[in-house]
Motif scaffolding. Structure first.
Motif, PDB file in Angstrom:
ATOM      1  N   GLU A 186       8.149  -3.665   3.705  1.00 56.77           N
ATOM      2  CA  GLU A 186       7.305  -2.796   2.891  1.00 56.77           C
ATOM      3  C   GLU A 186       7.638  -2.947   1.410  1.00 56.77           C
ATOM      4  O   GLU A 186       6.741  -2.938   0.553  1.00 56.77           O
ATOM      5  CB  GLU A 186       7.490  -1.342   3.329  1.00 56.77           C
ATOM      6  CG  GLU A 186       6.702  -0.331   2.506  1.00 56.77           C
ATOM      7  CD  GLU A 186       5.206  -0.607   2.508  1.00 56.77           C
ATOM      8  OE1 GLU A 186       4.548  -0.303   1.493  1.00 56.77           O
ATOM      9  OE2 GLU A 186       4.691  -1.141   3.518  1.00 56.77           O
ATOM     10  N   ARG A 211       5.955  -6.058   0.120  1.00 57.10           N
ATOM     11  CA  ARG A 211       4.518  -5.834  -0.098  1.00 57.10           C
ATOM     12  C   ARG A 211       4.270  -5.042  -1.377  1.00 57.10           C
ATOM     13  O   ARG A 211       3.313  -5.304  -2.109  1.00 57.10           O
ATOM     14  CB  ARG A 211       3.918  -5.115   1.110  1.00 57.10           C
ATOM     15  CG  ARG A 211       3.772  -5.988   2.345  1.00 57.10           C
ATOM     16  CD  ARG A 211       2.935  -5.304   3.410  1.00 57.10           C
ATOM     17  NE  ARG A 211       3.649  -4.178   3.998  1.00 57.10           N
ATOM     18  CZ  ARG A 211       4.393  -4.265   5.099  1.00 57.10           C
ATOM     19  NH1 ARG A 211       4.527  -5.432   5.718  1.00 57.10           N
ATOM     20  NH2 ARG A 211       5.001  -3.205   5.592  1.00 57.10           N
ATOM     21  N   GLU A 212       5.137  -4.096  -1.670  1.00 57.17           N
ATOM     22  CA  GLU A 212       4.969  -3.291  -2.882  1.00 57.17           C
ATOM     23  C   GLU A 212       5.190  -4.135  -4.136  1.00 57.17           C
ATOM     24  O   GLU A 212       4.487  -3.963  -5.139  1.00 57.17           O
ATOM     25  CB  GLU A 212       5.950  -2.115  -2.854  1.00 57.17           C
ATOM     26  CG  GLU A 212       5.870  -1.198  -4.063  1.00 57.17           C
ATOM     27  CD  GLU A 212       4.491  -0.579  -4.236  1.00 57.17           C
ATOM     28  OE1 GLU A 212       4.117  -0.302  -5.398  1.00 57.17           O
ATOM     29  OE2 GLU A 212       3.791  -0.369  -3.216  1.00 57.17           O
ATOM     30  N   ARG A 216       2.065  -6.101  -4.653  1.00 60.49           N
ATOM     31  CA  ARG A 216       1.006  -5.235  -5.191  1.00 60.49           C
ATOM     32  C   ARG A 216       1.220  -4.968  -6.676  1.00 60.49           C
ATOM     33  O   ARG A 216       0.263  -4.925  -7.456  1.00 60.49           O
ATOM     34  CB  ARG A 216       0.965  -3.918  -4.403  1.00 60.49           C
ATOM     35  CG  ARG A 216       0.342  -4.040  -3.027  1.00 60.49           C
ATOM     36  CD  ARG A 216       0.031  -2.672  -2.451  1.00 60.49           C
ATOM     37  NE  ARG A 216       1.247  -1.933  -2.119  1.00 60.49           N
ATOM     38  CZ  ARG A 216       1.801  -1.910  -0.906  1.00 60.49           C
ATOM     39  NH1 ARG A 216       1.249  -2.604   0.085  1.00 60.49           N
ATOM     40  NH2 ARG A 216       2.892  -1.206  -0.676  1.00 60.49           N
ATOM     41  N   THR A 217       2.468  -4.788  -7.079  1.00 62.36           N
ATOM     42  CA  THR A 217       2.760  -4.571  -8.497  1.00 62.36           C
ATOM     43  C   THR A 217       2.376  -5.792  -9.324  1.00 62.36           C
ATOM     44  O   THR A 217       1.782  -5.672 -10.410  1.00 62.36           O
ATOM     45  CB  THR A 217       4.254  -4.257  -8.682  1.00 62.36           C
ATOM     46  OG1 THR A 217       4.586  -3.081  -7.936  1.00 62.36           O
ATOM     47  CG2 THR A 217       4.587  -4.026 -10.148  1.00 62.36           C
TER      48      THR A 217
END
Length: 306
Positions: free
Chosen positions: A173, A176-177, A180-181
């Motif tokens: 996770e 994935r963050e 995304r950033t």
């Protein structure tokens, strides 16, 4: 006392009731269950029922208020009535002591002790009788709420402790963050930064899935955590904290701009991720090789010859 014993016996669940409750997944506990409100109201309106359940008033009328309040306090679970029973018991004991001293002494104070004992006994009897009559309405309301059947309760399920958090899923996770950033701030990042972040993801995403399947070792988990939660997001955050003009034009002591430095660090992280991937697979292959040598030594044909 026989009535108290019989009432306790009535509250004791029968074997058939326990079997029926167990079949329904319920638990039988001692003690009366609550009657439906309409049954309580019907009982309280019935003079016959009220008279039949006021029999206990004969106990204080016979001079034993402490016994009456002890019975009601224990049956109705009222601590105040139990304390009142103790008070009446002490008072009756004092009256009996005074009468005994008045009858047994020969010092000229016999009359005084007889009078004090009689007054204390009569006062305790009268107060206990009045108190009992006043408490009878409360007792009848309590008694009306009893169904006379043992209460059935749903079984209490023990609390299940939460499962320990999976560190690998947390890293997945976190990765994935970070991606995304990078995508969200793609306009602020220099050319080559977002593709480098995605290259790191392309290497680490299957590696994390592989480690999650077979279980992560301590050193592997430490290296993965360092890249995913510290080095990669730290590089992006430090760069995004800078003003855009400064990040693109200012020269660091190394001669590079912050934008160029970020791209270099991301390329190093790409190479480091691939090295880590190779090390994990080499370690797995080494374990396979060790097992192969063991099997060869244990089951080679010369050992199996008869």
């Amino acid at each position: 006392m026989s009535s108290v014993a019989s009432s306790r016996a009535d509250q004791r669940p029968s074997r058939a009731l326990r079997r029926a409750a167990a079949a329904e997944g319920r638990v039988v506990r001692r003690g009366p269950a609550q009657a439906p409100p309409e049954l309580v109201s019907r009982r309280l309106r019935s003079r016959t029922w009220r008279a039949a359940n006021s029999w206990w008033l004969a106990i204080p009328a016979l001079g034993l208020p402490w016994l009456a309040f002890l019975y009601m306090g224990l049956r109705g679970r009222r601590p105040r009535w139990v304390l009142a029973a103790l008070g009446y018991l002490v008072a009756m004991g004092g009256a009996a002591t005074g009468l005994g001293l008045g009858l047994g002494l020969a010092t000229g104070h016999e009359l005084l002790f007889l009078v004090l004992g009689s007054l204390l006994g009569a006062g305790t009897w009268g107060l206990g009788l009045v108190h009992s009559i006043m408490a009878n309405s409360t007792w009848l309301r309590i008694k009306a709420a009893f169904t006379g059947e043992p209460a059935l309760e749903a079984p209490t399920t023990p609390a299940v402790p939460p499962a320990p958090a999976d560190p690998v899923s947390g890293l997945q996770e976190a990765l994935r963050e970070v991606v995304r950033t990078a995508n969200r701030h793609g306009g602020r990042l220099p050319d080559g930064a977002v593709p480098a972040v995605r290259e790191v993801e392309d290497v680490l995403r299957p590696l994390l899935a592989h480690v999650a399947r077979r279980g992560a070792e301590v050193e592997e988990l430490h290296n993965l955590e360092a890249i995913v939660t510290e080095y990669l997001p730290g590089a992006l955050e430090h760069y995004l904290d800078l003003p855009p003009d400064y990040a693109e034009t200012h020269r660091l002591p190394s001669g590079l701009t912050p934008a160029e430095e970020l791209v270099n660090q991301l390329r190093l992280l790409v190479d480091g991720s691939r090295d880590l991937q190779r090390a994990v697979h080499d370690h797995d292959a080494q374990k396979l090789s060790v097992q192969g040598r063991f099997l060869d030594a244990k089951f080679r044909r010369s050992d199996l010859d008869l």
